[in-house]
Write a protein that holds these residues in place. Structure first.
Motif, PDB file in Angstrom:
ATOM      1  N   VAL A  34      75.863  22.763  27.151  1.00 55.08           N
ATOM      2  CA  VAL A  34      77.010  23.088  27.891  1.00 55.08           C
ATOM      3  C   VAL A  34      77.083  21.534  28.873  1.00 55.08           C
ATOM      4  N   GLU A  35      75.941  21.170  29.304  1.00 52.63           N
ATOM      5  CA  GLU A  35      76.249  20.022  29.994  1.00 52.63           C
ATOM      6  C   GLU A  35      76.656  18.769  29.350  1.00 52.63           C
ATOM      7  N   SER A  36      76.438  18.664  28.243  1.00 50.64           N
ATOM      8  CA  SER A  36      77.074  17.452  27.320  1.00 50.64           C
ATOM      9  C   SER A  36      78.230  17.841  26.296  1.00 50.64           C
ATOM     10  N   SER A  37      78.995  18.800  26.795  1.00 52.08           N
ATOM     11  CA  SER A  37      80.012  19.194  26.109  1.00 52.08           C
ATOM     12  C   SER A  37      81.332  19.068  27.028  1.00 52.08           C
ATOM     13  N   ILE A  38      82.514  18.822  26.449  1.00 51.95           N
ATOM     14  CA  ILE A  38      83.907  18.919  27.219  1.00 51.95           C
ATOM     15  C   ILE A  38      84.674  20.011  26.169  1.00 51.95           C
ATOM     16  N   ASP A  39      85.791  20.449  27.332  1.00 54.80           N
ATOM     17  CA  ASP A  39      86.795  21.529  26.711  1.00 54.80           C
ATOM     18  C   ASP A  39      87.865  20.597  26.600  1.00 54.80           C
TER      19      ASP A  39
END
Length: 143
Positions: free
Chosen positions: A47-52
């Motif tokens: 989650v920390e290394s993801s973007i929406d």
């Protein structure tokens, strides 16, 4: 003389057995003391290394249009920060890719996997720091 040879043979056999037992014990201990293999990132790290990528509405090839939202997972927080800055470029890639596709191209698991793989490759070409690990479709409607 015969008993000395027998005694020497028995001693050699015992010595070889003790050596083999020591080697096996060392191998077992080294395997037990190995740090656990990495099982991959935790969900918090993902989650920390993801973007929406917020919902994008665009035309497909033909008379249909699509509404789609994505999540892009990178290999680090720094890579995610870079993608956040490149948001407009990513949206452009998504729209360009979708404009060449028909609803049939996106049908089924294989169609979506092909689209995700294509996005991953194209976004990775932009990246300076890190790379995209996975592209997830989080919302998808064709009308």
């Amino acid at each position: 003389m015969k008993s000395k040879n027998k005694l020497l043979t028995i001693m050699l056999i015992i010595l070889v057995c003790i050596t083999l037992i020591g080697v096996v014990a060392l191998l077992i201990l080294s395997q037990l003391n190995k740090p656990d293999e990495e099982t991959g990132p935790t969900i918090d790290e993902i989650v920390e290394s993801s973007i929406d990528i917020p919902e994008i509405t665009t035309n497909l090839a033909g008379n249909k249009f699509i509404r789609i939202s994505l999540k892009v997972q990178t290999d680090s927080k720094e890579a995610a920060d870079e993608l956040t800055k490149r948001d407009f470029q990513i949206k452009n890639i998504v729209i360009t890719e979708l404009s060449e596709m028909t609803p049939e191209d996106l049908e089924g698991k294989q169609g979506k996997a092909t689209f995700q793989s294509s996005l991953k490759t194209k976004i990775n070409e932009l990246m300076n720091d890190g790379e995209v690990q996975q592209v997830y479709i989080t919302s998808y409607i064709i009308q």
